[in-house]
Design a protein around this motif. Structure first.
Motif, PDB file in Angstrom:
ATOM      1  N   ALA A 134       0.829  -1.206   0.000  1.00 37.56           N
ATOM      2  CA  ALA A 134       0.000   0.000   0.000  1.00 37.56           C
ATOM      3  C   ALA A 134       0.861   1.252   0.000  1.00 37.56           C
ATOM      4  O   ALA A 134       0.551   2.248  -0.668  1.00 37.56           O
ATOM      5  N   ALA A 135       1.966   1.232   0.761  1.00 38.10           N
ATOM      6  CA  ALA A 135       2.866   2.385   0.799  1.00 38.10           C
ATOM      7  C   ALA A 135       3.514   2.618  -0.553  1.00 38.10           C
ATOM      8  O   ALA A 135       3.608   3.755  -1.033  1.00 38.10           O
ATOM      9  N   VAL A 136       3.990   1.540  -1.210  1.00 40.99           N
ATOM     10  CA  VAL A 136       4.615   1.685  -2.543  1.00 40.99           C
ATOM     11  C   VAL A 136       3.594   2.181  -3.561  1.00 40.99           C
ATOM     12  O   VAL A 136       3.887   3.022  -4.412  1.00 40.99           O
ATOM     13  N   ASN A 137       2.360   1.656  -3.479  1.00 45.79           N
ATOM     14  CA  ASN A 137       1.309   2.123  -4.396  1.00 45.79           C
ATOM     15  C   ASN A 137       1.071   3.620  -4.237  1.00 45.79           C
ATOM     16  O   ASN A 137       0.891   4.349  -5.214  1.00 45.79           O
ATOM     17  N   TRP A 138       1.079   4.069  -2.986  1.00 46.77           N
ATOM     18  CA  TRP A 138       0.870   5.500  -2.741  1.00 46.77           C
ATOM     19  C   TRP A 138       2.002   6.311  -3.342  1.00 46.77           C
ATOM     20  O   TRP A 138       1.792   7.354  -3.956  1.00 46.77           O
ATOM     21  N   ILE A 139       3.244   5.820  -3.175  1.00 42.61           N
ATOM     22  CA  ILE A 139       4.405   6.536  -3.725  1.00 42.61           C
ATOM     23  C   ILE A 139       4.319   6.594  -5.255  1.00 42.61           C
ATOM     24  O   ILE A 139       4.577   7.635  -5.874  1.00 42.61           O
TER      25      ILE A 139
END
Length: 314
Positions: free
Chosen positions: A38-43
Motif C-alpha cells: 500500500a505504501a509503494v502504491n501511494w508513492i
C-alpha cells in the motif's frame, strides 16, 4: 491523520528499496500504515509530486522491529515488483476509464445521429406537405382558367349572334380551337375585361418559364429576381421615366431576361410596349397600373421563394 504508529520495519524496508525516510514515513502515514504494498502504491501514485526531506508533522510512535533479513538487492527487486504492480493497476484503471469514455462518446454520437435523422424526417414531411399544397393550388388555378376560357368563348359567340345550340356544343367549341396551357395567348379583350384574372395570367407566364427551363434553374431564378427589381423600381418611383424604359439590346438585360421569351412577355403583361423600331420596351405613364404591378411583385416573390414553383404543373 493527526497521529500514527509508524511501523519501523516497513520504514526500513522502504529505505532499503531506495526511498528516503521522509518519503517512506509520509507514504505509510497516507496509506494507513497497513502494508508495504500500500505504501509503494501511494508513492507510485504520487511520484510526480515534489518531496523534501522534512518528516511529516504527526505524532509518531515508532514500533521497533527486527532489522529486515533481506539484502539491498532483494529490496530493490521487491521495490521494482511493487512498482510494476502499481503501474499495472494504474494502467488497468486508465483502460477502464478510456473504455467508459468511449462508451459515452458512442452514446452521444448515437443521440446526435438520431436527432439529425428526426430533423431530416420532419423537414421531408414539411416539404411533402408544401408540395401537396402547391399541387392542389395549381390544380385549382388551372380549373379556374379553364372555366373562364369556356365562359369567354360563350360570351364571344353570344356577341357575334351565334347560338351554342346551332350545331356546335360548348364541348365541340373547346376542341375546335387549339388547346393551350399558356393563358398568355388569350386575346386582349378577354384580359382587359378581367375574364381571366391578370394575376393568374402573370403566374402562368412564370410557371411556363420555370417548366420549360427547369434544367437551368440558376438562370431562371436570376431572371425572376431581375424582373422583381424592374417592378419594384416602378412601384417605388412611378414618375421616373428611366425605370419605365428598357433597351432590348442591353447585354445585361439579354443575359438575365431577354434570353427567355416568357421574361419579355411578363413585362408586356405588366404594361410595357415595344417602340415602333422594336429596340425598346416602354411603359407609358398613362399605362402604369399600380395594382397590376403589385400583383406582379407578389407573383415574382412566390416564384423566387417557393422551391417547387411551376414544377408540379403539367
Amino acid at each position: 491523520m493527526d497521529a500514527s504508529d509508524i511501523n519501523r520495519s516497513l520504514v526500513s524496508e522502504l529505505e532499503a528499496m531506495g526511498f528516503s525516510e521522509a518519503q517512506a514515513t509520509k507514504a505509510l502515514c497516507s496509506s494507513g500504515n497497513s502494508s508495504l504494498e500500500a505504501a509503494v502504491n501511494w508513492i507510485v501514485d504520487h511520484e510526480d509530486e515534489t518531496y523534501n526531506d522534512e518528516m511529516p508533522m504527526v505524532s509518531v510512535d515508532i514500533i521497533e522491529t527486527p532489522t529486515p533479513t533481506f539484502d539491498s538487492e532483494q529490496a530493490k527487486l521487491k521495490a521494482q515488483e511493487l512498482r510494476d504492480r502499481a503501474c499495472k493497476r494504474r494502467e488497468e484503471e486508465e483502460k477502464k476509464l478510456d473504455k467508459e469514455r468511449e462508451k459515452e462518446r458512442i452514446r452521444a454520437g448515437k443521440e446526435r445521429l438520431a436527432t439529425k435523422r428526426m430533423a431530416e424526417e420532419n423537414e421531408r414531411k414539411r416539404f411533402e406537405a408544401q408540395r401537396k399544397t402547391e399541387k392542389e393550388e395549381d390544380k385549382r388555378a388551372r380549373e379556374r382558367i379553364r372555366q373562364k376560357l369556356r365562359q369567354d368563348m360563350a360570351d364571344r359567340r353570344a356577341r357575334l349572334g351565334l347560338s351554342l345550340n346551332s350545331g356546335t356544343s360548348l364541348k365541340s367549341i373547346k376542341t375546335s380551337e387549339p388547346e393551350t396551357k399558356n393563358p398568355l395567348k388569350v386575346d386582349s379583350t378577354a384580359l382587359s375585361g378581367n375574364l381571366i384574372t391578370k394575376k393568374e395570367v402573370l403566374m402562368e407566364c412564370l410557371r411556363s418559364l420555370r417548366r420549360q427551363y427547369k434544367e437551368k434553374d440558376a438562370k431562371v431564378q436570376r431572371a425572376f429576381k431581375t424582373l422583381l427589381v424592374y417592378v419594384r423600381n416602378i412601384v417605388s418611383n412611378p414618375d421616373e421615366g428611366k425605370f419605365r424604359k428598357i433597351r432590348l439590346s442591353n447585354p445585361a438585360f439579354q443575359a438575365r431576361v431577354g434570353i427567355f421569351k416568357e421574361g419579355v412577355q411578363f413585362l408586356e403583361l405588366c404594361g410595357f410596349e415595344r417602340t415602333e423600331k422594336g429596340d425598346f420596351l416602354v411603359l407609358r405613364s398613362d399605362k402604369v397600373d399600380m395594382a397590376l404591378l403589385r400583383s406582379a411583385g407578389m407573383v415574382l416573390h412566390t416564384a423566387i421563394t417557393n422551391p417547387f414553383f411551376g414544377l408540379l404543373s403539367k
